[in-house]
Design an enzyme around this catalytic site. Structure first.
Site, PDB file in Angstrom:
ATOM      1  N   TRP A  35     146.361  15.688-120.398  1.00  0.00           N
ATOM      2  CA  TRP A  35     145.850  16.832-119.631  1.00  0.00           C
ATOM      3  C   TRP A  35     144.808  17.571-120.455  1.00  0.00           C
ATOM      4  O   TRP A  35     144.902  17.647-121.688  1.00  0.00           O
ATOM      5  CB  TRP A  35     146.992  17.792-119.269  1.00  0.00           C
ATOM      6  CG  TRP A  35     147.471  17.646-117.858  1.00  0.00           C
ATOM      7  CD1 TRP A  35     147.166  18.450-116.803  1.00  0.00           C
ATOM      8  CD2 TRP A  35     148.343  16.641-117.331  1.00  0.00           C
ATOM      9  NE1 TRP A  35     147.776  18.002-115.660  1.00  0.00           N
ATOM     10  CE2 TRP A  35     148.505  16.887-115.954  1.00  0.00           C
ATOM     11  CE3 TRP A  35     148.992  15.531-117.872  1.00  0.00           C
ATOM     12  CZ2 TRP A  35     149.289  16.099-115.123  1.00  0.00           C
ATOM     13  CZ3 TRP A  35     149.775  14.742-117.052  1.00  0.00           C
ATOM     14  CH2 TRP A  35     149.914  15.026-115.697  1.00  0.00           C
ATOM     15  N   GLN A 112     139.705  21.800-115.630  1.00  0.00           N
ATOM     16  CA  GLN A 112     140.727  22.756-116.070  1.00  0.00           C
ATOM     17  C   GLN A 112     140.089  23.763-117.024  1.00  0.00           C
ATOM     18  O   GLN A 112     138.946  23.564-117.452  1.00  0.00           O
ATOM     19  CB  GLN A 112     141.895  22.022-116.761  1.00  0.00           C
ATOM     20  CG  GLN A 112     143.130  21.966-115.891  1.00  0.00           C
ATOM     21  CD  GLN A 112     144.372  21.444-116.573  1.00  0.00           C
ATOM     22  OE1 GLN A 112     144.310  20.829-117.629  1.00  0.00           O
ATOM     23  NE2 GLN A 112     145.509  21.674-115.952  1.00  0.00           N
ATOM     24  N   ASP A 177     148.781  26.944-111.488  1.00  0.00           N
ATOM     25  CA  ASP A 177     148.742  26.298-110.182  1.00  0.00           C
ATOM     26  C   ASP A 177     149.144  27.165-108.994  1.00  0.00           C
ATOM     27  O   ASP A 177     148.397  27.328-108.057  1.00  0.00           O
ATOM     28  CB  ASP A 177     149.657  25.075-110.197  1.00  0.00           C
ATOM     29  CG  ASP A 177     149.321  24.094-111.310  1.00  0.00           C
ATOM     30  OD1 ASP A 177     148.511  24.420-112.182  1.00  0.00           O
ATOM     31  OD2 ASP A 177     149.889  22.995-111.304  1.00  0.00           O
ATOM     32  N   ARG A 209     159.737  24.738-109.385  1.00  0.00           N
ATOM     33  CA  ARG A 209     158.482  24.064-109.048  1.00  0.00           C
ATOM     34  C   ARG A 209     157.915  24.631-107.741  1.00  0.00           C
ATOM     35  O   ARG A 209     158.622  25.263-106.968  1.00  0.00           O
ATOM     36  CB  ARG A 209     158.718  22.551-108.902  1.00  0.00           C
ATOM     37  CG  ARG A 209     159.065  21.834-110.182  1.00  0.00           C
ATOM     38  CD  ARG A 209     157.893  21.684-111.136  1.00  0.00           C
ATOM     39  NE  ARG A 209     156.753  20.997-110.545  1.00  0.00           N
ATOM     40  CZ  ARG A 209     155.587  20.812-111.188  1.00  0.00           C
ATOM     41  NH1 ARG A 209     155.422  21.259-112.420  1.00  0.00           N
ATOM     42  NH2 ARG A 209     154.592  20.199-110.582  1.00  0.00           N
ATOM     43  N   GLU A 401     158.454  24.221-121.458  1.00  0.00           N
ATOM     44  CA  GLU A 401     157.164  24.408-120.791  1.00  0.00           C
ATOM     45  C   GLU A 401     156.908  25.897-120.541  1.00  0.00           C
ATOM     46  O   GLU A 401     155.811  26.395-120.753  1.00  0.00           O
ATOM     47  CB  GLU A 401     157.177  23.625-119.465  1.00  0.00           C
ATOM     48  CG  GLU A 401     155.854  23.640-118.733  1.00  0.00           C
ATOM     49  CD  GLU A 401     155.880  22.801-117.460  1.00  0.00           C
ATOM     50  OE1 GLU A 401     156.977  22.303-117.090  1.00  0.00           O
ATOM     51  OE2 GLU A 401     154.814  22.649-116.838  1.00  0.00           O
TER      52      GLU A 401
END
Ligand code: DGY
Length: 432
Positions: A35, A112, A177, A209, A401
């Protein structure tokens, strides 16, 4: 509860475990490719114990940069959000979903936040003398032209009218996101009509999520890029989702200043001036994104012209960006509301969710960027408080994360590369 040395050992082991020979997975399973902004932050972690490997992370990332001949030829310098060096069936949307099969190195079709020039400057600063400095200068001679091509792509393709504020065409481009800031502009995006199968829920509980309605729109926007042949002029004019994201704008602003510095180090004076001209334009234009209500910068829907008046941590990267208003007093206010550091959405905001992806949890790399920026602007005590919050959280929970700002629980993917890298670069070297 881990000791400082134990945590550093675990952090280094995390990067080694996620290393796939030249690029680092954010975490195995959930994110099985390279990423874009993860690579930039993760290189900082490698830099603390293996400089050669750190610079190599950028070589592999930029091996997927689009050139003047790729896919219609209008995106020279584009650097994708995902680079698919090898296939994997544990992620959707994988390399066969973006319509980029003709590329030598397959990638996604969105970008990104461009953190790379800033990360490379910090790596250069950690290489002050001797062979480490020689290595840094040798790698920068190769990488700075690629960085320039990438920054020029942002300004040319995402701000063709030279407003000073680049546009993004997909929430995944922002890296944040499913931020509540995107709820309003996403209402203009149709849900995809085609079937698809998510994979993220095989790895992480659905409560952490984004929901299906969100993914339906992510897929629609992904397919839209392919339907216009990746033509940036058509994306800019016709994409149903077009937003001035304050996160990308702030990160690009800092990165363009840092790129100007790297150019000067290499004696590239004209490109340095070119970047500073862009910086000056943004410095004035960003005033249009100020929220009186929240006393910070926010994003804007460029189709309606409406401010997306939502208090997210992206809008607190003002000191990091070097904007005229540094938001230090707003950051201090946020810090009184949580024992664990700055959440991604302010906790008093009605759509704050403590555990769901970018709607509330704490992300350590954002806190690092914010703290470094505040320290640069003379707010050393405030920066130290953010760092202290992060240190305590990581010592208790390890490298996840993201983190629940109410309980401190680690959430999302485990053994997470950029969180480990953030510890190695920002917390470990300064001791207690
Ligand atoms: C995902 O798949 O959730 C990623 O954040 C997209 O970049």
């Amino acid at each position: 509860m881990y000791s400082r040395e134990q945590l550093a050992d675990i952090a280094r082991a995390t990067l080694r475990k996620n290393d796939r020979g030249g690029y680092t997975l954010p975490t195995a399973g959930l994110y099985p490719f390279q990423w874009n902004w993860d690579a930039g932050i993760t290189a900082l972690g490698w830099m603390s114990f293996d400089a050669t490997r750190a610079w190599h992370e950028f070589d592999t990332l930029f091996s997927g940069q689009w050139g003047a001949e790729d896919l219609g030829g209008k995106n020279d310098g584009f650097l994708a959000q995902i680079t698919f060096h090898k296939d994997s069936d544990s992620y959707f949307p994988g390399s066969d979903q973006w319509g980029t099969e003709a590329l030598e190195v397959r990638t996604s079709s969105i970008s990104q936040p461009p953190v790379h020039a800033t990360m490379m400057r910090w790596m250069l600063e950690r290489s002050a003398t001797g062979p480490a400095q020689d290595l840094a200068l040798e790698r920068l001679a190769v990488l700075v032209p690629k960085l320039l091509a990438h920054h020029r792509w942002w300004y040319r393709c995402r701000d063709p009218q030279q407003t000073g504020l680049v546009v993004n065409v997909h929430p995944w481009e922002t890296g944040m996101d499913n931020s509540p800031a995107w709820d309003a502009p996403l209402r203009a995006v149709p849900a995809t009509a085609r079937p698809y199968e998510r994979k993220d829920l095989d790895h992480v509980d659905a409560s952490m999520r984004p929901p299906k309605a969100f993914y339906d729109r992510m897929v629609y926007l992904m397919d839209f890029n392919r339907s216009v042949g990746f033509d940036p002029a058509r994306m800019y004019a016709e994409c149903p989702y077009r937003v001035n994201d304050i996160g990308i704008i702030s990160i690009l602003q800092r990165a363009s200043r840092d790129l100007a510095h790297l150019c000067s180090v290499l004696g590239l004076n004209a490109p340095a001036q070119e970047m500073l001209m862009r910086v000056n334009r943004t410095q004035l234009a960003v005033q249009a994104l100020w929220s009186d209500r929240w006393q910070q910068y926010v994003s804007r829907d460029t189709q309606t012209g409406a401010l997306l008046d939502v208090p997210t941590s992206a809008g607190l990267l003002a000191a990091y960006a070097g904007f005229d208003r540094d938001c230090a007093s707003t950051v201090a206010q946020w810090l009184t509301e949580t024992p664990y550091g700055l959440p991604s959405t302010r906790m008093t905001f009605p759509r704050f969710e403590a555990r769901r992806y970018w709607r509330g949890p704490i992300w350590q790399h954002i806190n690092m960027l914010m703290a470094v920026g505040l320290a640069d602007r003379g707010h050393a005590e405030l920066a130290q408080r953010i760092r202290q919050h992060s240190r305590v959280l990581l010592e208790v929970a390890g490298f996840h994360e993201y983190y629940d700002p109410l309980t401190g629980d680690g959430l999302g993917g485990a053994e997470f590369s950029w969180t480990a890298a953030t510890y190695l670069h920002w917390i470990y070297p300064e001791g207690q």
